[in-house]
Design a protein around this motif. Structure first.
Motif, PDB file in Angstrom:
ATOM      1  N   GLY B  69       0.788  -1.180   0.169  1.00  0.00           N
ATOM      2  CA  GLY B  69       0.164  -0.205  -0.053  1.00  0.00           C
ATOM      3  C   GLY B  69       1.028   1.309  -0.110  1.00  0.00           C
ATOM      4  N   THR B  70       2.113   1.039  -0.096  1.00  0.00           N
ATOM      5  CA  THR B  70       2.994   2.201  -0.369  1.00  0.00           C
ATOM      6  C   THR B  70       3.100   2.673  -1.558  1.00  0.00           C
ATOM      7  OG1 THR B  70       4.932   1.160  -0.218  1.00  0.00           O
ATOM      8  CG2 THR B  70       4.355   1.849   2.070  1.00  0.00           C
ATOM      9  N   GLY B  71       2.667   1.860  -2.491  1.00  0.00           N
ATOM     10  CA  GLY B  71       2.829   2.182  -3.831  1.00  0.00           C
ATOM     11  C   GLY B  71       4.004   1.462  -4.592  1.00  0.00           C
ATOM     12  N   ILE B  72       4.801   1.022  -3.529  1.00  0.00           N
ATOM     13  CA  ILE B  72       6.342   0.501  -4.010  1.00  0.00           C
ATOM     14  C   ILE B  72       6.213  -1.222  -3.734  1.00  0.00           C
ATOM     15  CG2 ILE B  72       8.975   0.400  -3.370  1.00  0.00           C
ATOM     16  CD1 ILE B  72       8.056   3.253  -2.394  1.00  0.00           C
ATOM     17  N   THR B  73       6.392  -1.884  -4.976  1.00  0.00           N
ATOM     18  CA  THR B  73       6.400  -3.149  -4.768  1.00  0.00           C
ATOM     19  C   THR B  73       7.629  -3.654  -3.937  1.00  0.00           C
ATOM     20  OG1 THR B  73       5.526  -3.344  -6.942  1.00  0.00           O
ATOM     21  CG2 THR B  73       6.350  -5.176  -6.431  1.00  0.00           C
ATOM     22  N   LYS B  74       7.295  -4.784  -3.200  1.00  0.00           N
ATOM     23  CA  LYS B  74       8.173  -5.182  -2.126  1.00  0.00           C
ATOM     24  C   LYS B  74       8.394  -6.654  -2.613  1.00  0.00           C
ATOM     25  CE  LYS B  74       8.633  -1.523   0.318  1.00  0.00           C
ATOM     26  NZ  LYS B  74       7.937  -1.248   1.552  1.00  0.00           N
ATOM     27  N   TYR B  75       9.589  -7.372  -2.067  1.00  0.00           N
ATOM     28  CA  TYR B  75       9.613  -8.751  -2.408  1.00  0.00           C
ATOM     29  C   TYR B  75      10.180  -9.149  -1.079  1.00  0.00           C
ATOM     30  CZ  TYR B  75      10.060  -7.083  -7.103  1.00  0.00           C
ATOM     31  OH  TYR B  75       9.783  -6.330  -8.179  1.00  0.00           O
ATOM     32  N   ALA B  76       9.790 -10.701  -0.790  1.00  0.00           N
ATOM     33  CA  ALA B  76      10.160 -11.396   0.360  1.00  0.00           C
ATOM     34  C   ALA B  76      10.176 -12.778  -0.260  1.00  0.00           C
ATOM     35  CB  ALA B  76       9.067 -11.271   1.236  1.00  0.00           C
ATOM     36  N   LEU B  77      11.077 -13.616   0.618  1.00  0.00           N
ATOM     37  CA  LEU B  77      11.299 -14.758   0.296  1.00  0.00           C
ATOM     38  C   LEU B  77      10.055 -15.788   0.776  1.00  0.00           C
ATOM     39  CD1 LEU B  77      15.137 -15.587   1.002  1.00  0.00           C
ATOM     40  CD2 LEU B  77      13.897 -15.305  -1.279  1.00  0.00           C
ATOM     41  N   CYS B  78       9.686 -16.589   0.137  1.00  0.00           N
ATOM     42  CA  CYS B  78       8.745 -17.605   0.357  1.00  0.00           C
ATOM     43  C   CYS B  78       9.010 -18.219   1.683  1.00  0.00           C
ATOM     44  CB  CYS B  78       8.289 -18.323  -0.674  1.00  0.00           C
ATOM     45  SG  CYS B  78       7.375 -17.625  -1.953  1.00  0.00           S
TER      46      CYS B  78
END
Lengths: 138, 138
Positions: B69-78
């Motif tokens: 919801g910040t408008g910035i795509t985030k990534y995290a390991l599954c």
DNA sequence: TGCCTTATGCAACGGAAGTGCATTATTTGC
DNA sequence: GCAAATAATGCACTTCCGTTGCATAAGGCA
């Protein structure tokens, strides 16, 4: 269309021509709309004005911002008696990946969420993506 | 660090130097990170490569995208055994408005949501914003 | 009427996502 | 081992959206 002016007046917004038009557009559209949507509709009008009009509506409490996970900010009119700021009337948003529309599903209220110790919730956003009823029937 | 290569090999990703570094970075960081985060860390490296590396990880299923919801795509390991595509292991994301970090709260599973007739859910995203435990304790 | 506030329109900026293409590395078949 | 094919990388550039600054126009009020 006196109604439109009443809505604005009731929320302490000066009823300029542009604002009345945008408000009517929001009323007619049942789905959440983006700045670009408004921009395309009011083709002749300036983007900044529309942007600020939408922001004014949000600031004055007649509409709320929606983040539907597309990365594009959407806007939708609040329901009667809506108090966006308060956690209790948060509802679900549904984003259709087919027609790209985002609708508010006000029937579904977000349940109480128990966070780990130390966390303080201020705001909750629940977005479901999938196929909407209209696209599904086609 | 043989481990890193195993993870990649196991998911059919060629273990290039860059990919190993990015993977290690993701492993170390307990929070969801943005492209810009990676970019700042690997200062000497090209943005596009990092961008594509992250996308490859997502496509091959070792990490998932988060929209906090910040408008910035985030990534995290599954997590181990994660099947992002499937509705059952979706979890909550918490975005701290103070430190700007986004964490996965895997303990909380999103409850079944009953949508109106005709709607098909493919994906659910639940983001809570507020103050995280670390910031709260300060 | 003239001043002051507010709204509007134009231009421009900045961040982030994404694409095209040439170059370099790595496989794979022979 | 070499050549051809495939994949990864790096650079440049574009696009899109949100946002701001500033000058002008409009409206309300003394």
């Amino acid at each position: 269309m006196q109604n439109l002016e009443k809505i604005l007046a009731h929320n302490h917004i000066k009823p300029t021509a542009m604002r009345l038009l945008v408000l009517q557009f929001l009323l007619n559209k049942k789905v959440a709309i983006s700045l670009t949507d408004v921009e395309n509709y009011f083709d002749q009008s300036d983007r900044t004005t529309l942007y600020r009009t939408l922001n004014t509506f949000v600031a004055k409490g007649i509409s709320h911002k929606i983040d539907d996970g597309t990365g594009i900010t959407k806007y939708a009119l609040c329901e009667e008696n809506c108090h966006c700021e308060i956690n209790t009337d948060l509802h679900l948003h549904f984003h259709c990946t087919n027609c790209n529309e985002t609708v508010c599903i006000t029937d579904y209220k977000i349940p109480q969420i128990h966070l780990p110790k130390g966390y303080i919730a201020e705001n909750v956003n629940l977005v479901v993506k999938g196929i909407c009823d209209k696209c599904n029937c086609k």
